[in-house]
Structures are given as structure tokens and as C-alpha cells.
Design a protein around this motif. Structure first.
Motif, PDB file in Angstrom:
ATOM      1  N   ASP A 105       0.817  -1.208   0.000  1.00 12.44           N
ATOM      2  CA  ASP A 105       0.000   0.000   0.000  1.00 12.44           C
ATOM      3  C   ASP A 105       0.854   1.262   0.000  1.00 12.44           C
ATOM      4  O   ASP A 105       0.631   2.181  -0.794  1.00 12.44           O
ATOM      5  CB  ASP A 105      -0.935   0.005   1.215  1.00 12.44           C
TER       6      ASP A 105
ATOM      7  N   LEU B 214      -5.078   7.055  -0.935  1.00 12.86           N
ATOM      8  CA  LEU B 214      -5.603   5.826  -1.541  1.00 12.86           C
ATOM      9  C   LEU B 214      -7.048   5.535  -1.130  1.00 12.86           C
ATOM     10  O   LEU B 214      -7.547   4.444  -1.376  1.00 12.86           O
ATOM     11  CB  LEU B 214      -4.727   4.626  -1.142  1.00 12.86           C
TER      12      LEU B 214
ATOM     13  N   ILE C 151      -4.443  -2.295  -5.948  1.00  8.47           N
ATOM     14  CA  ILE C 151      -3.131  -1.986  -5.363  1.00  8.47           C
ATOM     15  C   ILE C 151      -2.237  -3.218  -5.388  1.00  8.47           C
ATOM     16  O   ILE C 151      -1.039  -3.134  -5.695  1.00  8.47           O
ATOM     17  CB  ILE C 151      -3.309  -1.475  -3.917  1.00  8.47           C
TER      18      ILE C 151
ATOM     19  N   ARG D 292      -5.183  10.419   3.419  1.00 11.47           N
ATOM     20  CA  ARG D 292      -5.170   9.053   2.900  1.00 11.47           C
ATOM     21  C   ARG D 292      -5.464   9.094   1.400  1.00 11.47           C
ATOM     22  O   ARG D 292      -6.615   8.909   0.965  1.00 11.47           O
ATOM     23  CB  ARG D 292      -6.210   8.201   3.644  1.00 11.47           C
TER      24      ARG D 292
ATOM     25  N   HIS E 100      -6.327   2.237   2.259  1.00 11.29           N
ATOM     26  CA  HIS E 100      -7.133   2.239   1.043  1.00 11.29           C
ATOM     27  C   HIS E 100      -8.624   2.059   1.363  1.00 11.29           C
ATOM     28  O   HIS E 100      -9.014   2.024   2.531  1.00 11.29           O
ATOM     29  CB  HIS E 100      -6.659   1.150   0.075  1.00 11.29           C
ATOM     30  N   ARG E 101      -9.420   1.959   0.315  1.00 13.33           N
ATOM     31  CA  ARG E 101     -10.874   1.868   0.486  1.00 13.33           C
ATOM     32  C   ARG E 101     -11.292   0.675   1.344  1.00 13.33           C
ATOM     33  O   ARG E 101     -12.156   0.797   2.213  1.00 13.33           O
ATOM     34  CB  ARG E 101     -11.551   1.757  -0.891  1.00 13.33           C
TER      35      ARG E 101
ATOM     36  N   GLU F 182      -8.173  -2.508  -2.774  1.00 15.97           N
ATOM     37  CA  GLU F 182      -6.976  -3.259  -2.406  1.00 15.97           C
ATOM     38  C   GLU F 182      -6.528  -4.180  -3.536  1.00 15.97           C
ATOM     39  O   GLU F 182      -5.328  -4.359  -3.763  1.00 15.97           O
ATOM     40  CB  GLU F 182      -7.218  -4.071  -1.133  1.00 15.97           C
TER      41      GLU F 182
ATOM     42  N   CYS G  34      -9.188   3.840  -3.635  1.00 16.97           N
ATOM     43  CA  CYS G  34      -8.566   2.731  -4.367  1.00 16.97           C
ATOM     44  C   CYS G  34      -8.882   1.375  -3.742  1.00 16.97           C
ATOM     45  O   CYS G  34      -8.827   1.216  -2.522  1.00 16.97           O
ATOM     46  CB  CYS G  34      -7.051   2.916  -4.405  1.00 16.97           C
TER      47      CYS G  34
ATOM     48  N   MET H 286       1.301   4.088  -2.875  1.00 21.46           N
ATOM     49  CA  MET H 286       0.983   5.488  -2.577  1.00 21.46           C
ATOM     50  C   MET H 286       2.129   6.403  -2.998  1.00 21.46           C
ATOM     51  O   MET H 286       1.914   7.423  -3.656  1.00 21.46           O
ATOM     52  CB  MET H 286       0.682   5.663  -1.093  1.00 21.46           C
TER      53      MET H 286
END
Length: 283
Positions: free
Chosen positions: A50, A187, A195, A185, A149-150, A192, A190, A54
């Protein structure tokens, strides 16, 4: 010939993936004004997929952004036994950017306080966070970028509901408790899975977190498994859950601090309720 076609197809898929990540990061930055002209952004690197992603995307956006902002990569060496401390400096040196390795033995503190077999992530993250906040002040960084991330945001929502009794997740942008640091943040929009694919394609030198030997038994892993099953049963469910995090209706919940239920009144004309009835007198 077949190899050439396969390679071209793979390159096209990677280009689409990279553009999607850039678009999502750019939109998150714009929606929440994460980065502004003149900012100095401290990008926190753990050595995981992650944070590598980023940093890569932010460096890419920095080149085409209509504003100027500086990026400083920072990793915290927590003195875990066997930690490959050479990997990140070697990788960051190839990028030609400013970077720092902050050495702080939080590993010993965590192992001393947390009983064997218990979850160490909570204390570990708090100690790491405090050290990084202090270092941000030292280098004059006014923004601290974290690699959540999300899916992290969604998982945190359910963790807080199931185990904390709170409707609370991870905001894309946050002012720290001491009000000295703005955390971002990038991401946040985004997935996972995107990523992970991007990280594999880029060949980032991943450093696994092996401080806790029971990661698979953590509450977060159980939540992750639950969400994965939901997504298999109904694709798009995670996307809808995240949309709900960004589309809150306080009046449809029950928090008395968030919405004034006590003085809530309708606006109907109630005159008829108070009309005096004529009394008929009988002689």
C-alpha cells in the motif's frame, strides 16, 4: 509472436490499472483538498504494497500537478529482529528523492507490554504514530500521508460497529488529536485488489510485517473474510458500503449529539386541536 502479443496485452492492462489508480488518487486529493500549493508531504512507508503504491502514484502526480508540493519519504525502523533494514534505503536511493529512516525500538516495548499470543497491532500503531508525528514537525512537513485504502476504511467501519459500538471509520482527511498534524489518505478511493496487482507488476521489494505471528486470527482478518464473501455473493457491495460512508444522513440515525431530536417538531397547523368547544346549556 505469441509472447509479443501477450506482452502487449499485459502492458495495456497495466496502463489501464495505473490510470485508474492515478485517477482515483487524484480525485480523492481534489475532493478533500488533501494537498495544496506549497505543501510538504511526509509519505509514511512501511515496506508494504500500500505505501509503496501510494509513494509511486504521488510521485507520478507530482510531475503533472498544476501546483507545487514536496514529497519526503519516511520509514520507521522499529528494531524487529531480522528486519531487512537495507531494503528501503536501497529502493529509495534509486528514486532520487529525499528520504529518512527513523530508528525507534518500539518492538521491545510492544513485546514487554502485550502478552504472548495477543494482538500487538493496536499498541504498535500508536507508538509508531506518535514517533512519526514528532518527526514530521522536525522536518517541517505539514501533511502526513498514510497508505490506507478503500477496503481498510470499510473494514474499520465494521470493526467499530461489531466490537466498539460506534459508527466510525477512517476519514480520508483528519486533524490529529493534538491538532498539530493533518493526516491524509490518498488511496481512500482505491481498491486493495488494484493496489495488489499494481504492486506485483511494479515488483516492489515488499517487507512483510512479522511482529505478530497470529495475524490470520485478528478481528480485522475476520472482517476481511466476511466482506470478501459478501463481494463474491453480490459484486459491488463493497463499493456501495463505501459510498454510504461518504453519504451520511444524521437525521436517519440515532445520535442525539449529531441531530437535535429533542426539539424536533412538525410544522402542521395545530389550531384545530385547541379550538374551544361551545357548551350547550340546558335550562
Amino acid at each position: 509472436m505469441i509472447e509479443s502479443i501477450t506482452e502487449r496485452k499485459q502492458q495495456l492492462e497495466f496502463n489501464k490499472l495505473q490510470k485508474r489508480l492515478r485517477r482515483n488518487v487524484g480525485k480523492a486529493i481534489d475532493d478533500y483538498r488533501m494537498i495544496e500549493d506549497g505543501d510538504k508531504v511526509m509519505v509514511c512507508l512501511s515496506g508494504g504494497k500500500d505505501s509503496y503504491t501510494m509513494l509511486d502514484i504521488l510521485l507520478s502526480l507530482q510531475k503533472s500537478a498544476p501546483i507545487h508540493f514536496d514529497i519526503v519519504a519516511v520509514n520507521m525502523d522499529q528494531k524487529q529482529p531480522g528486519f531487512p533494514e537495507h531494503i528501503l534505503p536501497e529502493y529509495l536511493s534509486t528514486l532520487g528523492i529525499e528520504y529518512h529512516i527513523v530508528e525507534k525500538d518500539t518492538y521491545s516495548v510492544v513485546k514487554e507490554i502485550i502478552p504472548e499470543g495477543k494482538t500487538t497491532c493496536g499498541l504498535c500503531s500508536r507508538l509508531r504514530r506518535g514517533t512519526l508525528y514528532g518527526f514530521a514537525e522536525t522536518i517541517g512537513a505539514n501533511k502526513i500521508a498514510l497508505g490506507h485504502h478503500r477496503d481498510d476504511i470499510i473494514e474499520t467501519l465494521f470493526l467499530n460497529m461489531f466490537y466498539g459500538g460506534k459508527l466510525k471509520a477512517m476519514p480520508p482527511k483528519l486533524l490529529s488529536d493534538d491538532q498539530k498534524h493533518v493526516l491524509i489518505r490518498p488511496l481512500a478511493y482505491c481498491k486493495e485488489s488494484d493496489i495488489e496487482r499494481f504492486s506485483e507488476a511494479k515488483g516492489f521489494p515488499i517487507i512483510p510485517c512479522n511482529l505478530c505471528g497470529s495475524q490470520e486470527n485478528l478481528q480485522r482478518q475476520n472482517i476481511k473474510n466476511m466482506l470478501a464473501q459478501w463481494e463474491r455473493e453480490q459484486p459491488g457491495r463493497s463499493e456501495n458500503i463505501f459510498a454510504a460512508v461518504c453519504n451520511v444522513a444524521p437525521s436517519q440515525l440515532g445520535d442525539r449529539e449529531l441531530f437535535d431530536f429533542v426539539t424536533l417538531q412538525d410544522k402542521q397547523d395545530k389550531g384545530h386541536l385547541f379550538t374551544r368547544l361551545d357548551v350547550v346549556q340546558i335550562d
